[in-house]
Design a protein around this motif. Structure first.
Motif, PDB file in Angstrom:
ATOM      1  N   ALA B  73     -34.631  17.634 133.741  1.00 30.04           N
ATOM      2  CA  ALA B  73     -33.778  16.932 132.787  1.00 30.04           C
ATOM      3  C   ALA B  73     -33.136  17.889 131.786  1.00 30.04           C
ATOM      4  O   ALA B  73     -32.162  17.545 131.126  1.00 30.04           O
ATOM      5  CB  ALA B  73     -34.589  15.874 132.056  1.00 30.04           C
ATOM      6  N   PHE B  98     -29.490   3.544 131.513  1.00 29.63           N
ATOM      7  CA  PHE B  98     -30.956   3.645 131.492  1.00 29.63           C
ATOM      8  C   PHE B  98     -31.463   4.953 130.882  1.00 29.63           C
ATOM      9  O   PHE B  98     -32.259   4.959 129.941  1.00 29.63           O
ATOM     10  CB  PHE B  98     -31.501   3.475 132.910  1.00 29.63           C
ATOM     11  CG  PHE B  98     -33.001   3.490 133.006  1.00 29.63           C
ATOM     12  CD1 PHE B  98     -33.758   2.533 132.346  1.00 29.63           C
ATOM     13  CD2 PHE B  98     -33.656   4.461 133.754  1.00 29.63           C
ATOM     14  CE1 PHE B  98     -35.144   2.543 132.449  1.00 29.63           C
ATOM     15  CE2 PHE B  98     -35.040   4.474 133.858  1.00 29.63           C
ATOM     16  CZ  PHE B  98     -35.780   3.516 133.194  1.00 29.63           C
ATOM     17  N   GLY B  99     -30.972   6.060 131.405  1.00 27.80           N
ATOM     18  CA  GLY B  99     -31.434   7.368 130.935  1.00 27.80           C
ATOM     19  C   GLY B  99     -31.203   7.553 129.442  1.00 27.80           C
ATOM     20  O   GLY B  99     -32.084   8.012 128.712  1.00 27.80           O
ATOM     21  N   MET B 102     -33.533   5.243 127.363  1.00 33.46           N
ATOM     22  CA  MET B 102     -34.917   5.707 127.375  1.00 33.46           C
ATOM     23  C   MET B 102     -35.112   6.904 126.450  1.00 33.46           C
ATOM     24  O   MET B 102     -36.220   7.215 126.037  1.00 33.46           O
ATOM     25  CB  MET B 102     -35.327   6.119 128.799  1.00 33.46           C
ATOM     26  CG  MET B 102     -35.580   4.959 129.724  1.00 33.46           C
ATOM     27  SD  MET B 102     -36.994   3.981 129.246  1.00 33.46           S
ATOM     28  CE  MET B 102     -36.202   2.481 128.751  1.00 33.46           C
ATOM     29  N   ASN B 103     -34.030   7.609 126.153  1.00 34.13           N
ATOM     30  CA  ASN B 103     -34.145   8.797 125.318  1.00 34.13           C
ATOM     31  C   ASN B 103     -33.629   8.566 123.905  1.00 34.13           C
ATOM     32  O   ASN B 103     -33.365   9.508 123.170  1.00 34.13           O
ATOM     33  CB  ASN B 103     -33.407   9.961 125.976  1.00 34.13           C
ATOM     34  CG  ASN B 103     -34.135  10.430 127.219  1.00 34.13           C
ATOM     35  OD1 ASN B 103     -35.239  10.948 127.133  1.00 34.13           O
ATOM     36  ND2 ASN B 103     -33.535  10.213 128.374  1.00 34.13           N
ATOM     37  N   ARG B 150     -24.323  11.213 132.058  1.00 30.81           N
ATOM     38  CA  ARG B 150     -25.187  12.268 131.519  1.00 30.81           C
ATOM     39  C   ARG B 150     -24.378  13.410 130.911  1.00 30.81           C
ATOM     40  O   ARG B 150     -24.933  14.265 130.244  1.00 30.81           O
ATOM     41  CB  ARG B 150     -26.087  12.827 132.628  1.00 30.81           C
ATOM     42  CG  ARG B 150     -27.004  11.780 133.233  1.00 30.81           C
ATOM     43  CD  ARG B 150     -28.182  12.452 133.854  1.00 30.81           C
ATOM     44  NE  ARG B 150     -28.883  13.243 132.847  1.00 30.81           N
ATOM     45  CZ  ARG B 150     -29.557  14.337 133.092  1.00 30.81           C
ATOM     46  NH1 ARG B 150     -29.631  14.794 134.301  1.00 30.81           N
ATOM     47  NH2 ARG B 150     -30.147  14.983 132.118  1.00 30.81           N
TER      48      ARG B 150
END
Ligand code: ATP
Ligand code: MG
Lengths: 286, 373
Positions: B73, B98-99, B102-103, B150
């Motif tokens: 990551a 989602f990613g 979650m962060n 991302r």
């Protein structure tokens, strides 16, 4: 086409015949019997005789309370345990996976009488290994079979021991059907293993968990062996009597088939109702 | 944006070495395609760059920083999987966000990034759907969208189009090209399809059994392959290989005799050291480099077995002409040739024809497959 259908049914006939005699007929028959007074000869039709008794019978409510108590505590504990076991079994770090899988499944194939006898011995007041262990860490020993609460505890432990592995194997199959690359994608998304479990594994495993829960609910509603053999016919003093045991006592000891049939139908009805509620609560939001 | 550098990268699974010391330099903003037959280690190489496989030896650097021990990551990469790897229980929108969620990424920023990705890939109207309610092409878009969100320095694609039908594949290929121009980010793309490699790549890395056979721009690989493997892999239909024997050397050129073509001879000028007279060699000619009789340096007679008419061109599958008993090579008479011709309804099975080879449009390889220049 018609002819082919007929052929299919001819092949099915032996099965259908046996099914009718040993399944369908008893199902219908016991339903009819539940409306008959069976303490007198000849039996006569009396709809309120058994069903009326059921609603006011303290023994029935005691058995119902015990059964539901075991259900509410034992099923969630066992499913949770089974999930943990399945995840451990699925871990790539695990060595000798086949051995563990066999060990987890073994309790199901052990004879009921043998397993019950072993549990009675393990929880024996004077020589049992459990009390020895309690003593060795400085705790007082427990008279497991003379008090209701510990006796219930023994039953729940026994049932959990027997079926947790079975459920774990089913859950493991579910776990293995989750594609690995979904976890890899999550890893690239910087989602920790811990969060992956709660946000990916559990949701994707849900249908299997519900399936296991429904199976367990049905099984627990019919619980018989453990209270019969381990706590000696629902002892102490009916404190661990379940619906299955009450049915047996009424039907095969008092030969009161009408009442036993009414109890049987109540058990089946409750199992279906609880399972449906369970399915409804965990349905996929559309 | 970042350059990617692989130095002597080795991968072993248990005792098996799968990648045998790969050296690759991917420039900042470049589109590099790893291509090679199934099982040659393309995915393994890509997964090592992503950090999903550990590196058994050598060094991988992204943006000038060695990442051997950096978490996947934290490498500034995003990967698109062949199977999409979407989260099946989440909507498209949740898949994309989602990613970030979650962060603990700020909500407004997450929303901005998701919307931008949706806009780039034109999936805005699919946001509430689950993956299983999407077509293959739409799923692939979402998978790419998840990578865009991302905002990586390097995109990694592992055969992203191989689950799509032919038409959609062409369409998505164009989209990925467009995406590369739009984002200007380094992209590494794995495929076993040489057409995809040729059309997408700035540079192609040809892999074979864990070794890099050649690295170069698509047309360089086509015109000037380093060896027989690359020559056969790049270009479609495949290059034809004909058994030949060196029969003469007049300094600066050798004369080869085609074993399966009644001893047809071709004089081929060479720049390097010529092979010894008498040695066996292989002559490579692309299907599109056969000329009309008399136009080239060497005519051969063939018999057409099957003709495929594609509309714009026809491909003639031919066996060596009237060569009965002429040669007892490794597989005499078995040398099938594919020849591109102008489209014509005239060509039929069993036709005899004469085609011509030009020395400048043919390649010479030695027995081991190395190029003789
Ligand atoms: N986890 C693993 N354990 C052992 N061997 C592996 C593992 N993963 C891959 N391999 C081996 O490594 C080699 C390269 O595999 P890889 O998946 O990188 O091939 P590939 O070039 O991507 O092929 P494809 O085009 O089929 O996807 C194969 O021979 C494969 O069997
Ligand atoms: Mg692969």
């Amino acid at each position: 086409m018609r002819y082919q259908n007929a052929t299919a049914y001819r092949f099915l006939a032996p099965y259908l015949l046996i099914f009718s005699i040993f399944w369908l007929w008893p199902i219908i028959s016991s339903f009819l019997i539940s409306f008959q007074a069976t303490r007198t000869v000849p039996w006569r039709f009396a709809p309120t005789f058994n069903w009326g008794r059921l609603i006011g019978d303290p023994a029935f409510f005691n058995a119902l309370k015990n059964t539901l108590l075991i259900l509410v505590i034992q099923v969630p504990v066992m499913i949770t345990l089974a999930i943990v076991m399945a995840v451990l079994l699925n871990s790539p770090l695990l060595k000798a996976r086949g051995l563990f899988r066999f060990a987890f499944f073994a309790p199901v194939v052990v004879g009921e009488v043998a397993y019950s006898a072993v549990f009675r011995l393990m929880f024996n007041l004077d020589y049992g290994i459990i009390n020895k262990l309690l003593n060795s860490v400085g705790l007082p020993r427990i008279d497991w079979f003379s008090n209701v609460t510990p006796a219930m505890g023994v039953i729940m432990i026994a049932v959990t021991w027997r079926w947790a592995g079975y459920n774990a194997i089913i859950l493991l199959a579910g776990l293995q059907s989750i594609p690995q690359d979904v976890y890899e994608a999550a890893t690239l998304d910087r989602v920790s293993k811990f969060k992956q479990f709660f946000y990916i594994t559990l949701p994707l495993l849900k249908p299997i968990i519900v399936f296991c829960a429904v199976l367990s609910i049905i099984g627990t509603m019919q619980l018989f062996t453990e209270p019969f053999l381990i706590t000696e016919r629902g002892g102490p003093g009916g404190g661990t009597e379940t619906l299955g045991l009450l049915l047996y006592r009424q039907g095969f000891r008092s030969l009161n088939f009408g009442y036993a049939s009414a109890i049987a139908y109540t058990m089946a009805g409750l199992a279906i109702a609880i399972s449906l509620v369970q399915l409804w609560l965990t349905r996929d939001p559309k | 944006m970042a350059a990617v550098r692989l130095k002597n990268v080795v991968k072993r699974f248990g005792g098996f070495q799968i990648i045998h010391g790969a050296n690759i330099e991917v420039d900042d903003g470049e589109f590099v395609v790893f291509v090679g037959p199934s099982g040659c280690g393309k995915s393994t190489l890509l997964r090592m760059i992503a950090g999903l496989e550990d590196i058994s030896g050598g060094e991988i650097a992204i943006g000038g920083k060695v990442v051997n021990d950096v978490e996947p990551a934290d490498r500034g990469i995003a990967m698109v999987f062949q199977s999409y790897a979407l989260y099946p229980h989440m909507s498209v929108e949740q898949n994309l966000s989602f990613g970030l969620r979650m962060n603990g990424n700020p909500k407004a920023d997450t929303e901005r990034r998701v919307n931008r990705a949706a806009e780039i890939l034109r999936i805005a109207e699919l946001m509430k759907r689950r993956p299983r309610q999407l077509s293959g092409g739409q799923r692939q878009r979402v998978a790419i969208g998840r990578a865009i969100v991302r905002e990586p320095q390097v995109f990694l694609f592992d055969e992203p189009l191989s689950n799509l039908d032919a038409e959609l594949r062409v369409q998505m290929r164009v989209e990925i090209s467009r995406l590369h121009k739009e984002l200007g980010v380094t992209m590494i793309y794995v495929t076993h399809d040489q057409t995809e490699a040729m059309t997408l790549a700035d540079r192609i890395v040809v892999l074979n059994a864990g070794n890099i056979e050649q690295i170069g721009a698509p047309l360089d690989l086509y015109d000037d392959p380093a060896n027989r493997f690359v020559a056969g892999f790049v270009g479609s239909p495949k290059m034809n290989f004909m058994a030949a024997k060196v029969v003469g050397n007049d300094g600066g050129a050798v004369t080869v005799e085609l074993a399966n073509h009644c001893g047809a001879k071709l004089r081929k000028p060479l720049s390097g050291a010529p092979p010894a007279v008498g040695s066996e060699v292989v002559l490579g000619v692309r299907p599109e480099h056969f000329f009309e009789a008399g136009e080239g340096d060497c005519d051969i007679a063939i018999k057409a077995d099957v003709a495929e008419h594609l509309g714009s061109v026809s491909y003639v599958y031919a066996s060596a002409g009237a060569s009965a008993g002429a040669s007892a090579g490794p597989n005499p008479g078995q040398e099938e040739l594919i020849i591109e011709r102008e489209a014509s309804r005239q060509r039929a099975n069993g036709d005899h024809m004469v085609v011509s080879i030009k020395a400048g449009r043919s390649l010479l390889f030695d027995k081991s497959g190395a190029r003789i220049r």
